[in-house]
Each structure stands twice: as structure tokens, then as C-alpha cells.
Enzyme design. Sequence first.
Site, PDB file in Angstrom:
ATOM      1  N   SER A 199     -56.726  29.621  55.095  1.00 37.65           N
ATOM      2  CA  SER A 199     -55.391  29.683  54.512  1.00 37.65           C
ATOM      3  C   SER A 199     -55.387  28.960  53.154  1.00 37.65           C
ATOM      4  CB  SER A 199     -54.373  29.079  55.485  1.00 37.65           C
ATOM      5  OG  SER A 199     -53.060  29.302  55.072  1.00 37.65           O
ATOM      6  N   ARG A 233     -39.818  24.833  59.016  1.00 38.40           N
ATOM      7  CA  ARG A 233     -40.897  25.043  59.973  1.00 38.40           C
ATOM      8  C   ARG A 233     -40.689  26.303  60.794  1.00 38.40           C
ATOM      9  NH1 ARG A 233     -46.135  24.754  60.713  1.00 38.40           N
ATOM     10  NH2 ARG A 233     -46.747  24.254  62.861  1.00 38.40           N
ATOM     11  N   ASP A 248     -53.001  39.513  60.706  1.00 45.37           N
ATOM     12  CA  ASP A 248     -52.503  38.472  59.799  1.00 45.37           C
ATOM     13  C   ASP A 248     -51.734  39.146  58.670  1.00 45.37           C
ATOM     14  OD1 ASP A 248     -52.041  36.388  58.070  1.00 45.37           O
ATOM     15  OD2 ASP A 248     -54.126  35.736  57.943  1.00 45.37           O
ATOM     16  N   HIS A 305     -51.827  35.058  61.634  1.00 46.96           N
ATOM     17  CA  HIS A 305     -52.474  34.104  60.728  1.00 46.96           C
ATOM     18  C   HIS A 305     -53.110  32.949  61.479  1.00 46.96           C
ATOM     19  CE1 HIS A 305     -53.339  32.207  56.949  1.00 46.96           C
ATOM     20  NE2 HIS A 305     -52.595  31.146  57.214  1.00 46.96           N
ATOM     21  N   ASP A 306     -52.521  32.538  62.585  1.00 49.54           N
ATOM     22  CA  ASP A 306     -53.058  31.421  63.353  1.00 49.54           C
ATOM     23  C   ASP A 306     -54.417  31.710  63.980  1.00 49.54           C
ATOM     24  OD1 ASP A 306     -51.154  29.547  62.827  1.00 49.54           O
ATOM     25  OD2 ASP A 306     -50.127  29.688  64.752  1.00 49.54           O
TER      26      ASP A 306
END
Length: 393
Positions: free
Chosen positions: A162, A232, A335, A368-369
Site C-alpha cells: 500500500s 476510519r 483490491d 486491499h487487506d
Amino acid sequence: MPANPVMPLATLNTDMIATPQSMPFTAALPLRSGASLRDYSLSFETYGTLNASRTNAVLVCHALNASHHVAGVYAGQDKSEGWWDNMIGPGKPLDTDKFFVIGINNLGSCFGSTGPMHNNPDTGRVYGSDFPVVTVEDWVDAQARLLDALGIQTLAAVMGGSLGGMQALSWTLQYPSRVRHALVIASAPSLTAENIAFNEVARRAIQTDPDFHGGHFYQHGTVPKRGLRIARMIGHITYLSDDVMNEKFGRRLLAASQSDTERDYFYSTLEAEFQIERYLRYQGDKFAEYFDANTYLLITRALDYFDPARAYGGNLSLALGRASAKFLLVSFTTDWRFSPRRSREIVKALLDNQRDVSYAEISARHGHDAFLLDDPRYMGVVRSYFDSMEVPS
């Protein structure tokens, strides 16, 4: 120059009990904004053993809300594993029996390195929002100074996912002669307009929180927790894939006290009714307890500004012509924050310059994680790349 001389090998951490360290620097660090920082410090951790020729060092760069604690555990602390502990350690893909791994906390962070929560040496007051804007390039310059102090001239590799991947890419452009390999994972050569938009919404949530006080909330004894929670929650949505969110939560209700047969909905506009709502609120609440609001603004701005092609009229191939390292790029099919298409842009630009590039596009469901998770194909690719890496003696 740093305040410390070259660190002797005997003082470097050599096992997987993580030992946080800090290095002060007295000389001012010029920043891309035209400002500078002096009397700052960088927090870092090391794992493994630096060889006698100092050629087996691997720098691991962290993403937005991570830190220098990339692996290992803190002595006597439960649940203190580093954020990439599944990747780094003895016998792991980045094997600390072979490599000396360094994690450095970026300037402006809230995990030890000098940032908005520290005192400005020019005023004696907490920086707050007066902390200067920092860029990916500034972070790389600061990291290079710390490596100088450790006596490490050339990195076997620099690696990151990232935002950390952006730093790895920038290393190959700013210090091409100091990097032999670069691993750029789940990253991009720049943010899309959509990504910048997500960051801006998150920033506005923080800046419009009544407890923000123009970034000087420390002296008011407040924390803009409402803004941090929303920031968040927005970010977390973008880190997950639609498939994973549907599988994990779907449209399931909390139904804490009433069954679906009695009443399908609570019909409240204020309370969480769906499991996904409770999950996002939990993530937001947890984040607001430990992360600094000014740090969030700084780091998302650094993400926005990163664009090595900008100085080359938008031509990424020209921009990456400076790189001489060998590359591994990894992307993940679901992602959508840093899509495979963006990694392929980097691959093409490097191939245009006849650079040595390996690319893996992993079919993974976690969005993405995925770069943080234990996908065996992903871990196998990284392991194979490091296993084949020759380290000069």
C-alpha cells in the site's frame, strides 16, 4: 548528520523479541514543501543479524496506520505481534535467519517518531497542525539518514504494501544505487481521483469535528474522536471487498433482544441495526482511541501527493527510467482501492526501460487487506523471490 555514530553490531536486536529503538538527528531535514525539520527522532526496530559486510539488510516500509513494529512480539505483552509478523521471521517468507530486517516509523506518525504530538524546538510548544507537510520522498530521505547511521550503504531489498509500496518505489528513484531489489505490493504509482476523494471526505470529518480546534486540540484537552471514527469507517470500507463484506455480514441484523419473527427491524435512525454497522462502529471506536488526528491528515496528504510521473509530464516510463533495482510487484484481484491495473502500469513502465521485473496477480477475495493475510500463493511468491535473492558476502 545524525547525532549518533554508526551503531556497533553488538547493540542490534538479533531475535524476534522486538526491541523498540529511537535515533535522534540534530541536522535539519529539508522537506519537499520548502520547510525543514530539526532535532527530530525516528523510532525503529530490527530483526535478525546484520552480516559482516552489511549487505543483507531489508527495509520494510509501513502503510497508513501501521508503525515500525513489523514483526516479533514485545516481551511480556500478549497480543503484541508486529503487523506483518506472518511475513517476517525465522523460516518465514522474509527469513530473518538470512536477512537483517529494519522497520522505521515515518516522520509525522504517532507511534514514536517526531510528529504533531511532539514539541516544536523553535517554539517549545506542541506542533499540532503546525507540523510541516511531509511527503513519501521526505520519508525516504529520513530513512536513508537512519541507514547511514547504522552503517548500511546498500539495501538487499526494500519492501512495502500500500503506502509502504509507494515508499519502496520511491527508494528506487531517489537512491537507485542503494537498492538491489524492490518489492511493491498492493500499491500504485499515484492515487486515482476516487482515492483522493475518499481521503478528502475522511479529512473533512476530522477537521469539522468541534473538538479538532484547528489541529491544536491537545492544548484544549480534547480529541476529535467523532471525526476519527468516521474517517476510519470510510477507510475500512475501502480496504474490504464486496464479496468478503457480504459473506461476513450480509444483511444480517443484530437482533440482540428480538427475533426476526417478532419484528424484522428495530426501525431506529440512530442505533445500529445491521451487523455491518456494528462492525464499522467498533473499528471506528478502536481507531479513535489510539490514532492521532493530525497524523491522519498528514499521511493521507502524503498519499495524495505521491506521483513520480508528475515531473515527467505524466510519463511514468520516463519517471521510472532512474530505477536500476530488480522488482517484484504483487496485486490482488479484488483490491479496488489499489487495483491490479495500477500495478500493471508500473510493470509496463519498468519493462519500457528494460528493467528486471516479476509480477504476480493473486486471485484473492479479501480486497486491499489481502496483502496482510496468509494467502499461500501470495506468501509462496514472496518466499520464492527472497529465496532466489543472492546476498553479497
